[in-house]
Design a protein around this motif. Sequence first.
Motif, PDB file in Angstrom:
ATOM      1  N   UNK A  16      37.011  41.831  39.599  1.00 46.18           N
ATOM      2  CA  UNK A  16      36.672  42.489  38.335  1.00 46.18           C
ATOM      3  C   UNK A  16      35.158  42.592  38.181  1.00 46.18           C
ATOM      4  N   UNK A  17      34.475  41.492  38.450  1.00 45.54           N
ATOM      5  CA  UNK A  17      33.029  41.489  38.312  1.00 45.54           C
ATOM      6  C   UNK A  17      32.389  42.495  39.264  1.00 45.54           C
ATOM      7  N   UNK A  18      32.888  42.542  40.480  1.00 46.79           N
ATOM      8  CA  UNK A  18      32.336  43.489  41.454  1.00 46.79           C
ATOM      9  C   UNK A  18      32.533  44.929  40.977  1.00 46.79           C
ATOM     10  N   UNK A  19      33.687  45.207  40.391  1.00 40.07           N
ATOM     11  CA  UNK A  19      33.942  46.570  39.910  1.00 40.07           C
ATOM     12  C   UNK A  19      33.062  46.900  38.698  1.00 40.07           C
ATOM     13  N   UNK A  20      32.869  45.938  37.813  1.00 40.33           N
ATOM     14  CA  UNK A  20      31.984  46.147  36.663  1.00 40.33           C
ATOM     15  C   UNK A  20      30.548  46.393  37.130  1.00 40.33           C
ATOM     16  N   UNK A  33      34.445  55.281  32.377  1.00 36.56           N
ATOM     17  CA  UNK A  33      34.274  54.065  33.183  1.00 36.56           C
ATOM     18  C   UNK A  33      33.185  53.183  32.603  1.00 36.56           C
ATOM     19  N   UNK A  34      32.055  53.802  32.227  1.00 38.96           N
ATOM     20  CA  UNK A  34      30.936  53.034  31.670  1.00 38.96           C
ATOM     21  C   UNK A  34      31.340  52.384  30.360  1.00 38.96           C
ATOM     22  N   UNK A  35      32.011  53.134  29.519  1.00 44.27           N
ATOM     23  CA  UNK A  35      32.458  52.572  28.242  1.00 44.27           C
ATOM     24  C   UNK A  35      33.394  51.398  28.471  1.00 44.27           C
ATOM     25  N   UNK A  36      34.299  51.550  29.453  1.00 45.26           N
ATOM     26  CA  UNK A  36      35.246  50.465  29.754  1.00 45.26           C
ATOM     27  C   UNK A  36      34.511  49.239  30.285  1.00 45.26           C
ATOM     28  N   UNK A  37      33.496  49.462  31.124  1.00 49.91           N
ATOM     29  CA  UNK A  37      32.749  48.332  31.695  1.00 49.91           C
ATOM     30  C   UNK A  37      31.995  47.576  30.610  1.00 49.91           C
ATOM     31  N   UNK A  81      38.421  48.819  33.799  1.00 51.46           N
ATOM     32  CA  UNK A  81      38.069  47.401  33.900  1.00 51.46           C
ATOM     33  C   UNK A  81      38.294  46.658  32.586  1.00 51.46           C
ATOM     34  N   UNK A  82      38.215  47.351  31.477  1.00 52.34           N
ATOM     35  CA  UNK A  82      38.473  46.683  30.194  1.00 52.34           C
ATOM     36  C   UNK A  82      39.924  46.226  30.144  1.00 52.34           C
ATOM     37  N   UNK A  83      40.865  47.114  30.536  1.00 48.66           N
ATOM     38  CA  UNK A  83      42.269  46.759  30.542  1.00 48.66           C
ATOM     39  C   UNK A  83      42.550  45.689  31.593  1.00 48.66           C
ATOM     40  N   UNK A  84      41.877  45.803  32.749  1.00 49.38           N
ATOM     41  CA  UNK A  84      42.040  44.780  33.779  1.00 49.38           C
ATOM     42  C   UNK A  84      41.562  43.421  33.274  1.00 49.38           C
ATOM     43  N   UNK A  85      40.461  43.424  32.529  1.00 50.97           N
ATOM     44  CA  UNK A  85      39.945  42.185  31.955  1.00 50.97           C
ATOM     45  C   UNK A  85      40.947  41.566  30.993  1.00 50.97           C
ATOM     46  N   UNK A  86      41.600  42.391  30.219  1.00 54.90           N
ATOM     47  CA  UNK A  86      42.611  41.880  29.285  1.00 54.90           C
ATOM     48  C   UNK A  86      43.721  41.149  30.028  1.00 54.90           C
ATOM     49  N   UNK A  87      44.172  41.752  31.132  1.00 56.39           N
ATOM     50  CA  UNK A  87      45.261  41.135  31.897  1.00 56.39           C
ATOM     51  C   UNK A  87      44.845  39.773  32.454  1.00 56.39           C
ATOM     52  N   UNK A  88      43.594  39.697  32.925  1.00 59.95           N
ATOM     53  CA  UNK A  88      43.125  38.412  33.463  1.00 59.95           C
ATOM     54  C   UNK A  88      42.998  37.369  32.362  1.00 59.95           C
ATOM     55  N   UNK A 145      45.645  45.390  39.645  1.00 62.86           N
ATOM     56  CA  UNK A 145      45.109  46.128  40.795  1.00 62.86           C
ATOM     57  C   UNK A 145      45.012  47.610  40.472  1.00 62.86           C
ATOM     58  N   UNK A 146      46.031  48.128  39.830  1.00 61.42           N
ATOM     59  CA  UNK A 146      46.034  49.561  39.500  1.00 61.42           C
ATOM     60  C   UNK A 146      44.947  49.893  38.487  1.00 61.42           C
ATOM     61  N   UNK A 147      44.737  49.013  37.550  1.00 64.91           N
ATOM     62  CA  UNK A 147      43.648  49.235  36.588  1.00 64.91           C
ATOM     63  C   UNK A 147      42.298  49.244  37.284  1.00 64.91           C
ATOM     64  N   UNK A 148      42.115  48.320  38.228  1.00 58.32           N
ATOM     65  CA  UNK A 148      40.858  48.311  38.972  1.00 58.32           C
ATOM     66  C   UNK A 148      40.679  49.594  39.753  1.00 58.32           C
ATOM     67  N   UNK A 149      41.781  50.050  40.400  1.00 56.30           N
ATOM     68  CA  UNK A 149      41.686  51.275  41.186  1.00 56.30           C
ATOM     69  C   UNK A 149      41.287  52.465  40.315  1.00 56.30           C
ATOM     70  N   UNK A 150      41.723  52.467  39.071  1.00 58.65           N
ATOM     71  CA  UNK A 150      41.403  53.556  38.156  1.00 58.65           C
ATOM     72  C   UNK A 150      40.119  53.287  37.347  1.00 58.65           C
TER      73      UNK A 150
END
Length: 708
Positions: free
Chosen positions: A184-188, A207-211, A143-150, A135-140
Motif C-alpha cells: 500500500x505504501x509503495x503504491x501511495x 488516484x491523487x485524491x485517493x492517495x 488506495x483509499x479503499x485498499x487502506x480501509x480493508x487493511x 489486491x484489486x483495489x491496488x491494481x486500480x
Amino acid sequence: MRVVPVTECGFSTVWGAPMKGGACCPIKIPRAAGTKQDLCSQDFASPLLVGCRRLSTFCNMRIRIPNLWNITGRRPSDVNSTPDVDGTPDVDGTLDVDGTPGVDGTPGVNGTPGVTDGLQAPSEEQPNSVPLTFVENLEKFRVYEASKLLIEREESLFGEMSETETSEDHQEEVANLHADYTKLLERVQYILKGSMSVGLRDVSVENLSSAVKAVCQEEERYQAWKEKNRTPPTWRRRSWKEIHDSLLLDLTTERLVVLPTTPPDMKESLQKEVNHMGKQLKEDLFWVVDVVKLYYPPHMDICNSYARMYHQVLSNKVKGISDIILVDEDVRFLLLWVNDFYPGMLQKPELTAEIDTEALGKLLSQKDLEPLEEQYLSKQQSELMTYISRVLEEEEQRWKDEEEPQKEDGYYVSPVAYDIIQLINGMVTSTETVVGDRHKAQSITCELSSLMERFKVFHSSIIRKNKANSSAYIKANLGCIEQFRDVLENNGHLFTEDERGKCLGIVAEMKQSAHAYLLSPVHDSLKSHYRKLGTKDWLKKSVFEKLLENIETKMQDLQGLTTPCHQELIGQFHREVAVKYLSRLLKGEVKLKNQEQQEEAYTVVKDNAETLHKLFSTMGSREEWLKDVLTKIAEVLKLQDLPAIQIHVATLGSCFPDISVKHVSALLKLKTNVSKADRKTVKETLSDILNEPHTDNAPAFFSQVQVK
C-alpha cells in the motif's frame, strides 16, 4: 430424466439432457449378457443421473459465464478448477480453501449446501455488488479503499486479542498484513511522485485524491495507536504524515537535479544549473497552487509545505555552489539571483495568494552572503574609482593640450560631472539590486571625496595658472559644480552620509573660488567708482550712475554660464557691490550735520538701493533682500527721535543677526547731532536684541562689511 424400457431391441432407452429444440437425447443401455431378468428392473439410473446432472450444471455455467462475477467476485479469466486463495467458490463446484460451497450446490467442507440448491441461477441483469479485494483495489489505484480493508484486518487482528495472543498465534496473518501495508505504501508513494508530473500524466486526479485520503486515514490510525497502552505493530511505528513529507522532500530534491552537461566553461555551467533549478521550481510551485492543492485538505497546507521544501533544497544547492571559489562574474550572478530574481519570482500574485513567501526568508544566510558581498562590493568600488579617475584624467589632458571647452547654446560645458554622476548612479543602483541593501550599495562611494579633492586641485590649478582659456574652463566647471551639488542634495541615497557631507563642502569651496576668480577682475575695474561712495561727491547722482554704467558693461565678461550658474554669479556680484557700498558709507567720510542733510542722504541711499536692485534683477539676480538692507540703513539716517532710532535699530538686529554694535556705532557717527550718550543707549538696545535667540535662515550680510 426418465428411463423407459425397450424390450424389443434389447435396450433400455434413457431420455437424458435436452437437445436443441427442447427434445431429449435418447441414451440406450444394453442388457447384461446371460441374464433373464430385464435390466430395466435393476437400479442403474442413479449413477447415471448424477453424471447427467453434473453435465447439465456445467453447460448452464458456461452459458451464464458473465454472471459468475456476480457470485464469486472474480473475473471470468480467473475461472479454473483450483481453489482460490481468498476462499471464493470455483465454478466447478470444488471446495474453496475456506470451505465455502461451490456454485453448483455441492456441499462445502462444513456441510453447508451449495449456493444453487433449490435456487434459480442468477440472472445476467443482477448488479455488481461484490466489493473489490485489496489486491484489486491496488491494481486500480484505489488506495483509499485498499487502506480501509487493511485497517479492518488490523482491527480484527489486534482489536479483541491481547498483545501476546496476536504475536504468538497469528504470526502468519500479521506478516501478511505487514506485507500488504508495504505494498500500500509503495503504491501511495508512486501516486504522490506522479502527482508532480505536469498534466498528471502518470496518475489521474482520482488516484491523487485517493492517495491523499489514504495518507490522512492512516495518519489518524497512527495517532489512535499512540493513545493505546500497547506496542503498535511494525507498520504503525512511524507517522504517515512524516512519511508523506519525507517523500515530498525527496521528490523536490529529485525535481531540482540538473542533468550532467559538459559546457565550454564553468561560468556557463554554474549559471545554467541555477537557472534550470529556478525554472523548475517556478513551474512546480505554479503546478502545486493550480492543481495539486485541489486534492489536499486545507489543514495539510500543501502549498506552503511544498514551498518550504523547495526553498530548503534550493538553499542547500546554492550554498554548495557559493562555497567554491568563484570568479567575480559568477559572484555577481549568484547574488543577483538570490536577492532579486528568486524573491521576484515568489512575489507573483498567483503564488503570494497561497504561499507565505515572507516566512521563507533569504535563500542564503547572512553568514553565507557576507564573503560573496565583500568580494562583489570590493570589485564595484574599485571599478567606480577607476572610471572616475579616468574621467578626470581626460579632462586634465584637454586642459594641458589647451583645448577650449565645448559650448552648447552659448554656454561652456564640461562632461566631467555628467559622466561621473552617471557612473555613480548606475553602479550604486545596480549594486543595490545585486546585494539587496541600499546602505551596502552606498559603501562603494566611500572614496568619492578623495576624487572630488582631486577635481578641486585641478580646478585650483586652472585658476592659479590663469591661462587664456582659464575663464572658459572655470565657467564650465561651475556647471559641473552645480550638477554635483544638485545630485548630492537631492539624491542622498547614492552616498553615505559622511561622504555626502564631505563632497558638499568641497563643491561649495570650488564654487566660491570660481566666483572670486570671475568677479575679481570686475571689482578691480570698479575700484575708482567705489572710492567715491560715501563722499560729498556721492550725494550727486552722477557718481552712482557712472558706477552702474560700468557694472553693466563688465557684466558682459560674465556671459557663457548656464542659467542657474549665471543667476548665482550675478547674485554674488550683487551682494558684493552692496557690501562695498555700505563699507564705503560707514567709513564716515561724509558728515551729516543736520536734519536736512540727513534726509538728503536718506533719499540718495534709498534711490541707490532701488536702482541697484533694478539693474541686478534685470541681469538675473534673485537677491531681493539686499534692497531691504540698504533701505533700512537709509531709515536710520532720516530718523531724529531717539526712541524711533532704537526701534529701527532693534528691527535691523532682528532681521540681520550678524549686525554688530560697531556697525550701528559707525552709522550713528554719520549723524553728528546724535550725542555719545544716545549712541550708547541705541547700542545697548541692539545688544539686548542680539542676545535673544534667532533663526538660522537669516542671510549673512553685515559680517562681510568691515568697519574700524
